[in-house]
Design a protein around this motif. Structure first.
Motif, PDB file in Angstrom:
ATOM      1  N   UNK A 108       0.821  -1.215   0.000  1.00  0.00           N
ATOM      2  CA  UNK A 108       0.000   0.000   0.000  1.00  0.00           C
ATOM      3  C   UNK A 108       0.846   1.251   0.000  1.00  0.00           C
ATOM      4  N   UNK A 109       1.914   1.238   0.774  1.00  0.00           N
ATOM      5  CA  UNK A 109       2.810   2.401   0.811  1.00  0.00           C
ATOM      6  C   UNK A 109       3.451   2.612  -0.563  1.00  0.00           C
ATOM      7  N   UNK A 110       3.871   1.544  -1.200  1.00  0.00           N
ATOM      8  CA  UNK A 110       4.472   1.646  -2.534  1.00  0.00           C
ATOM      9  C   UNK A 110       3.475   2.222  -3.534  1.00  0.00           C
ATOM     10  N   UNK A 111       2.236   1.749  -3.480  1.00  0.00           N
ATOM     11  CA  UNK A 111       1.211   2.208  -4.417  1.00  0.00           C
ATOM     12  C   UNK A 111       0.883   3.679  -4.197  1.00  0.00           C
ATOM     13  N   UNK A 112       0.654   4.087  -2.956  1.00  0.00           N
ATOM     14  CA  UNK A 112       0.265   5.485  -2.718  1.00  0.00           C
ATOM     15  C   UNK A 112       1.427   6.417  -3.042  1.00  0.00           C
ATOM     16  N   UNK A 113       2.642   6.000  -2.794  1.00  0.00           N
ATOM     17  CA  UNK A 113       3.787   6.836  -3.162  1.00  0.00           C
ATOM     18  C   UNK A 113       3.903   6.974  -4.680  1.00  0.00           C
ATOM     19  N   UNK A 114       3.580   5.921  -5.431  1.00  0.00           N
ATOM     20  CA  UNK A 114       3.586   6.008  -6.898  1.00  0.00           C
ATOM     21  C   UNK A 114       2.493   6.952  -7.389  1.00  0.00           C
ATOM     22  N   UNK A 115       1.307   6.864  -6.778  1.00  0.00           N
ATOM     23  CA  UNK A 115       0.195   7.753  -7.154  1.00  0.00           C
ATOM     24  C   UNK A 115       0.585   9.203  -6.894  1.00  0.00           C
ATOM     25  N   UNK A 116       1.146   9.466  -5.730  1.00  0.00           N
ATOM     26  CA  UNK A 116       1.521  10.832  -5.367  1.00  0.00           C
ATOM     27  C   UNK A 116       2.615  11.357  -6.287  1.00  0.00           C
ATOM     28  N   UNK A 117       3.574  10.529  -6.617  1.00  0.00           N
ATOM     29  CA  UNK A 117       4.637  10.958  -7.539  1.00  0.00           C
ATOM     30  C   UNK A 117       4.050  11.330  -8.895  1.00  0.00           C
ATOM     31  N   UNK A 118       3.088  10.529  -9.383  1.00  0.00           N
ATOM     32  CA  UNK A 118       2.455  10.833 -10.668  1.00  0.00           C
ATOM     33  C   UNK A 118       1.645  12.119 -10.574  1.00  0.00           C
ATOM     34  N   UNK A 119       0.929  12.311  -9.459  1.00  0.00           N
ATOM     35  CA  UNK A 119       0.159  13.539  -9.269  1.00  0.00           C
ATOM     36  C   UNK A 119       1.073  14.758  -9.210  1.00  0.00           C
ATOM     37  N   UNK A 120       2.174  14.639  -8.500  1.00  0.00           N
ATOM     38  CA  UNK A 120       3.112  15.768  -8.414  1.00  0.00           C
ATOM     39  C   UNK A 120       3.678  16.108  -9.791  1.00  0.00           C
ATOM     40  N   UNK A 121       3.982  15.088 -10.583  1.00  0.00           N
ATOM     41  CA  UNK A 121       4.484  15.338 -11.938  1.00  0.00           C
ATOM     42  C   UNK A 121       3.422  16.068 -12.763  1.00  0.00           C
ATOM     43  N   UNK A 122       2.177  15.657 -12.622  1.00  0.00           N
ATOM     44  CA  UNK A 122       1.081  16.303 -13.340  1.00  0.00           C
ATOM     45  C   UNK A 122       0.887  17.737 -12.860  1.00  0.00           C
ATOM     46  N   UNK A 123       0.827  17.933 -11.551  1.00  0.00           N
ATOM     47  CA  UNK A 123       0.598  19.268 -10.998  1.00  0.00           C
ATOM     48  C   UNK A 123       1.768  20.209 -11.274  1.00  0.00           C
ATOM     49  N   UNK A 124       2.960  19.667 -11.417  1.00  0.00           N
ATOM     50  CA  UNK A 124       4.119  20.490 -11.731  1.00  0.00           C
ATOM     51  C   UNK A 124       4.056  21.108 -13.116  1.00  0.00           C
ATOM     52  N   UNK A 125       3.154  20.608 -13.948  1.00  0.00           N
ATOM     53  CA  UNK A 125       2.993  21.139 -15.304  1.00  0.00           C
ATOM     54  C   UNK A 125       2.019  22.312 -15.369  1.00  0.00           C
ATOM     55  N   UNK A 126       1.410  22.665 -14.256  1.00  0.00           N
ATOM     56  CA  UNK A 126       0.367  23.697 -14.271  1.00  0.00           C
ATOM     57  C   UNK A 126       0.915  25.061 -14.651  1.00  0.00           C
ATOM     58  N   UNK A 127       2.024  25.447 -14.099  1.00  0.00           N
ATOM     59  CA  UNK A 127       2.615  26.731 -14.463  1.00  0.00           C
ATOM     60  C   UNK A 127       1.743  27.904 -14.065  1.00  0.00           C
ATOM     61  N   UNK A 128       1.682  28.920 -14.898  1.00  0.00           N
ATOM     62  CA  UNK A 128       0.856  30.090 -14.636  1.00  0.00           C
ATOM     63  C   UNK A 128       1.528  31.141 -13.785  1.00  0.00           C
ATOM     64  N   UNK A 129       2.809  30.987 -13.509  1.00  0.00           N
ATOM     65  CA  UNK A 129       3.527  31.995 -12.746  1.00  0.00           C
ATOM     66  C   UNK A 129       3.100  32.097 -11.294  1.00  0.00           C
TER      67      UNK A 129
END
Length: 155
Positions: A108-129
């Protein structure tokens, strides 16, 4: 002036604007999380349970329900699904014999850490200054709304 507290009527209108954005934002993020379900094997409900356990350590189902303002029954279904997939497990609760603690498994820890890493990668693309101050202000407003709505009675 922009730095002075708004009168209640104006504040209500502005906070309603915020609230109207939160729903669509939540649903879009939810869809993105669920698109990754094929990768990690979890939907948004199980993700929420796993993240609560990651952040808080072992919790009871009622504690998780209160933390997320969700029914105990819904949380129990999500916990059951997480347990069936081997992501969480029930352990004895020294404080309460009938309400087990739920904790993450290593899987479970491995899975949630993978989900969070993917979410952070996605959210890091938001930009907008956006600045730290912008994000801090957003968190302050949303936290204030959440906290206040717990204490307000609607009749």
């Amino acid at each position: 002036m922009a730095d002075e507290p708004l009168p209640p009527d104006e504040l209500a209108v502005r906070l309603a604007d915020v609230y109207l954005l939160v729903g669509p934002l939540y649903r879009r993020v939810l869809r993105k999380v669920e698109q990754g379900e094929e990768v990690e094997g979890i939907g948004a409900g199980v993700r929420a349970v796993l993240d609560l356990l990651r952040l808080n350590g072992p919790m009871t189902v009622p504690q998780m329900g209160r933390a997320q303002a969700l029914s105990r029954q819904f949380v129990q279904r999500m916990v059951n699904e997480a347990a069936e997939r081997g992501f969480a497990e029930a352990v004895p609760n020294p404080a309460h014999r009938r309400s087990s603690l739920i904790r993450l498994t290593d899987s479970g820890r491995t899975v949630i850490e993978a989900v969070i890493a993917r979410e952070h990668a996605l959210l890091g693309q938001i930009g907008g200054g956006l600045t730290q101050a912008d994000v801090d202000a957003c968190v302050k407003v949303l936290s204030g709304m959440l906290d206040a709505l717990v204490d307000i009675d609607v009749d």
